[in-house]
Motif scaffolding. Structure first.
Motif, PDB file in Angstrom:
ATOM      1  N   UNK A  44       0.821  -1.209   0.000  1.00  0.00           N
ATOM      2  CA  UNK A  44       0.000   0.000   0.000  1.00  0.00           C
ATOM      3  C   UNK A  44       0.853   1.256   0.000  1.00  0.00           C
ATOM      4  N   UNK A  45       0.317   2.291  -0.640  1.00  0.00           N
ATOM      5  CA  UNK A  45       0.982   3.594  -0.652  1.00  0.00           C
ATOM      6  C   UNK A  45       1.093   4.209   0.737  1.00  0.00           C
ATOM      7  N   UNK A  46       0.368   3.667   1.706  1.00  0.00           N
ATOM      8  CA  UNK A  46       0.239   4.345   2.999  1.00  0.00           C
ATOM      9  C   UNK A  46       1.067   3.733   4.122  1.00  0.00           C
ATOM     10  N   UNK A  47       1.999   2.846   3.787  1.00  0.00           N
ATOM     11  CA  UNK A  47       2.923   2.352   4.809  1.00  0.00           C
ATOM     12  C   UNK A  47       4.336   2.493   4.273  1.00  0.00           C
ATOM     13  N   UNK A  48       5.150   3.239   5.022  1.00  0.00           N
ATOM     14  CA  UNK A  48       6.533   3.500   4.634  1.00  0.00           C
ATOM     15  C   UNK A  48       7.451   3.110   5.790  1.00  0.00           C
ATOM     16  N   UNK A  49       8.562   2.490   5.462  1.00  0.00           N
ATOM     17  CA  UNK A  49       9.543   2.125   6.490  1.00  0.00           C
ATOM     18  C   UNK A  49      10.926   2.114   5.860  1.00  0.00           C
ATOM     19  N   UNK A  50      11.880   2.704   6.529  1.00  0.00           N
ATOM     20  CA  UNK A  50      13.255   2.710   6.038  1.00  0.00           C
ATOM     21  C   UNK A  50      13.766   1.280   5.905  1.00  0.00           C
ATOM     22  N   UNK A  51      14.168   0.908   4.705  1.00  0.00           N
ATOM     23  CA  UNK A  51      14.637  -0.443   4.455  1.00  0.00           C
ATOM     24  C   UNK A  51      13.532  -1.430   4.157  1.00  0.00           C
ATOM     25  N   UNK A  87       4.668 -13.977   6.285  1.00  0.00           N
ATOM     26  CA  UNK A  87       5.522 -12.822   6.557  1.00  0.00           C
ATOM     27  C   UNK A  87       6.975 -13.253   6.718  1.00  0.00           C
ATOM     28  N   UNK A  88       7.208 -14.360   7.398  1.00  0.00           N
ATOM     29  CA  UNK A  88       8.564 -14.886   7.549  1.00  0.00           C
ATOM     30  C   UNK A  88       9.127 -15.300   6.185  1.00  0.00           C
ATOM     31  N   UNK A  89       8.306 -15.909   5.358  1.00  0.00           N
ATOM     32  CA  UNK A  89       8.746 -16.314   4.021  1.00  0.00           C
ATOM     33  C   UNK A  89       9.143 -15.087   3.188  1.00  0.00           C
ATOM     34  N   UNK A  90       8.328 -14.031   3.256  1.00  0.00           N
ATOM     35  CA  UNK A  90       8.647 -12.786   2.551  1.00  0.00           C
ATOM     36  C   UNK A  90       9.960 -12.217   3.057  1.00  0.00           C
ATOM     37  N   UNK A  91      10.114 -12.182   4.377  1.00  0.00           N
ATOM     38  CA  UNK A  91      11.347 -11.679   4.988  1.00  0.00           C
ATOM     39  C   UNK A  91      12.565 -12.445   4.477  1.00  0.00           C
ATOM     40  N   UNK A  92      12.469 -13.761   4.402  1.00  0.00           N
ATOM     41  CA  UNK A  92      13.600 -14.578   3.972  1.00  0.00           C
ATOM     42  C   UNK A  92      13.884 -14.416   2.478  1.00  0.00           C
ATOM     43  N   UNK A  93      12.835 -14.314   1.660  1.00  0.00           N
ATOM     44  CA  UNK A  93      13.046 -14.100   0.229  1.00  0.00           C
ATOM     45  C   UNK A  93      13.738 -12.770  -0.025  1.00  0.00           C
ATOM     46  N   UNK A  94      13.310 -11.750   0.672  1.00  0.00           N
ATOM     47  CA  UNK A  94      13.925 -10.438   0.492  1.00  0.00           C
ATOM     48  C   UNK A  94      15.364 -10.429   1.002  1.00  0.00           C
ATOM     49  N   UNK A  95      15.589 -11.064   2.142  1.00  0.00           N
ATOM     50  CA  UNK A  95      16.949 -11.137   2.668  1.00  0.00           C
ATOM     51  C   UNK A  95      17.904 -11.843   1.728  1.00  0.00           C
ATOM     52  N   UNK A  96      17.414 -12.882   1.051  1.00  0.00           N
ATOM     53  CA  UNK A  96      18.260 -13.633   0.121  1.00  0.00           C
ATOM     54  C   UNK A  96      18.676 -12.800  -1.078  1.00  0.00           C
ATOM     55  N   UNK A  97      17.924 -11.725  -1.353  1.00  0.00           N
ATOM     56  CA  UNK A  97      18.248 -10.850  -2.483  1.00  0.00           C
ATOM     57  C   UNK A  97      18.874  -9.531  -2.038  1.00  0.00           C
ATOM     58  N   UNK A  98      19.344  -9.493  -0.804  1.00  0.00           N
ATOM     59  CA  UNK A  98      20.093  -8.340  -0.335  1.00  0.00           C
ATOM     60  C   UNK A  98      19.276  -7.238   0.306  1.00  0.00           C
ATOM     61  N   UNK A 101      14.594  -5.838   5.270  1.00  0.00           N
ATOM     62  CA  UNK A 101      13.370  -5.344   5.907  1.00  0.00           C
ATOM     63  C   UNK A 101      13.319  -5.739   7.377  1.00  0.00           C
ATOM     64  N   UNK A 102      12.497  -5.045   8.126  1.00  0.00           N
ATOM     65  CA  UNK A 102      12.236  -5.479   9.493  1.00  0.00           C
ATOM     66  C   UNK A 102      10.888  -6.184   9.531  1.00  0.00           C
ATOM     67  N   UNK A 103      10.714  -7.014  10.523  1.00  0.00           N
ATOM     68  CA  UNK A 103       9.435  -7.665  10.766  1.00  0.00           C
ATOM     69  C   UNK A 103       8.667  -6.832  11.781  1.00  0.00           C
ATOM     70  N   UNK A 104       7.456  -6.421  11.409  1.00  0.00           N
ATOM     71  CA  UNK A 104       6.652  -5.553  12.268  1.00  0.00           C
ATOM     72  C   UNK A 104       5.548  -6.385  12.920  1.00  0.00           C
ATOM     73  N   UNK A 142      12.059  -0.573  -5.965  1.00  0.00           N
ATOM     74  CA  UNK A 142      10.790  -1.250  -5.718  1.00  0.00           C
ATOM     75  C   UNK A 142      10.504  -2.306  -6.786  1.00  0.00           C
ATOM     76  N   UNK A 143      10.978  -2.087  -7.994  1.00  0.00           N
ATOM     77  CA  UNK A 143      10.869  -3.121  -9.026  1.00  0.00           C
ATOM     78  C   UNK A 143      11.668  -4.359  -8.619  1.00  0.00           C
ATOM     79  N   UNK A 144      12.880  -4.152  -8.124  1.00  0.00           N
ATOM     80  CA  UNK A 144      13.702  -5.290  -7.671  1.00  0.00           C
ATOM     81  C   UNK A 144      13.059  -5.977  -6.467  1.00  0.00           C
ATOM     82  N   UNK A 145      12.416  -5.194  -5.617  1.00  0.00           N
ATOM     83  CA  UNK A 145      11.686  -5.773  -4.480  1.00  0.00           C
ATOM     84  C   UNK A 145      10.631  -6.753  -4.993  1.00  0.00           C
ATOM     85  N   UNK A 146       9.884  -6.338  -6.000  1.00  0.00           N
ATOM     86  CA  UNK A 146       8.892  -7.221  -6.584  1.00  0.00           C
ATOM     87  C   UNK A 146       9.503  -8.460  -7.206  1.00  0.00           C
ATOM     88  N   UNK A 147      10.618  -8.278  -7.906  1.00  0.00           N
ATOM     89  CA  UNK A 147      11.294  -9.429  -8.514  1.00  0.00           C
ATOM     90  C   UNK A 147      11.677 -10.475  -7.464  1.00  0.00           C
TER      91      UNK A 147
END
Length: 257
Positions: A44-51, A87-98, A101-104, A142-147
């Motif tokens: 969503x456009x309405x949640x922003x977090x550094x990293x 959420x944990x799966x998303x966290x791990x996929x993103x971490x594997x690509x450098x 993110x934090x888990x909220x 953000x494109x790389x985030x989606x990838x």
């Protein structure tokens, strides 16, 4: 389950929670026509977090992150469950690509998430995990985030970016009686580049698209599109809706794949 498409939806005013109009017909068709997902990953456009951040709440609250609207809007709830395992799966996929993110463990669903979702899945029975934007970063990040998340589509996760094809609140409340001249050219430019897969131009839209800075004085309402586009992995693009509301809010909906 076959691979799910990804979507970009323009969520419009919070008032669409009461009457979603023509956009709501498109949102409802998405929920009705797709195979039932195991979960929705909502950007969503309405949640922003550094990293970046991933919401891992088991039962997210409904956030009424707006002011000045009729009291009934603040009584609406969207009690969809969360999915901490996803959420944990998303966290791990993103971490594997450098990514880092934090888990909220507290964040609920803001109106950019629950307004379209309550039309797509009105029974609130599909789990929802929300993913934050990083406003220090631009379209390419953000494109790389989606990838990094595209494999989720093969396991029943519906990835939805929720923002707006144009978003200038100053013009929403301005005195002009008709849609300003920048809205349609910006819509058309984005549609042409998406339709033809012109990724380099899209990532540089801020410099190349007509009236980009007026269509988006800040980028948060367009960045979810780039997450959905990255997760789409170059698959075909279809525009499902292109109405303009409030004179300046282009309500485009895109399906990728």
């Amino acid at each position: 389950m076959s691979r799910l498409p990804t979507f970009f939806v323009s969520h419009g005013s919070p008032m669409l929670a009461l009457d979603a109009g023509n956009a709501g017909k498109v949102w409802a068709a998405i929920g009705r026509d797709l195979p039932r997902p195991r979960a929705v990953l909502m950007v969503s456009a309405h949640w922003h977090a550094s990293g970046g951040a991933v919401g891992a709440v088991a039962q997210p609250d409904t956030i009424h992150d707006f002011g000045g609207f009729p009291p009934v809007l603040y009584t609406l709830q969207y009690p969809a469950p969360g999915d901490p395992a996803l959420a944990r799966e998303v966290f791990e996929l993103l971490g594997a690509q450098g990514f880092s993110p934090r888990v909220d463990l507290t964040r609920g669903l803001d109106h950019g998430a629950w307004v379209p979702l309550r039309v797509m899945y009105p029974d609130a029975d599909v789990p929802v995990v929300q993913l934050a934007l990083d406003m220090r970063q631009g379209p390419a990040w953000h494109y790389r985030l989606g990838q990094a998340l595209r494999s989720l589509r093969d396991s029943g996760v519906l990835i939805v970016g929720s923002g707006s094809m144009t978003h200038n609140l100053h013009d929403v409340f301005g005195a002009e009686p008709v849609s300003p001249a920048y809205v349609a050219p910006f819509q058309a430019w984005m549609h042409q580049r998406l339709d033809h897969g012109e990724l380099d131009a899209l990532l540089d839209y801020r410099q190349q698209a007509p009236h980009a800075a007026r269509a988006h004085p800040s980028e948060e309402h367009l960045l979810p599109l780039f997450v959905a586009l990255g997760a789409a992995d170059g698959e075909p693009v279809v525009r499902l809706h292109d109405e303009v509301t409030e004179r300046v809010l282009a309500m485009d909906v895109y399906r990728f794949g």
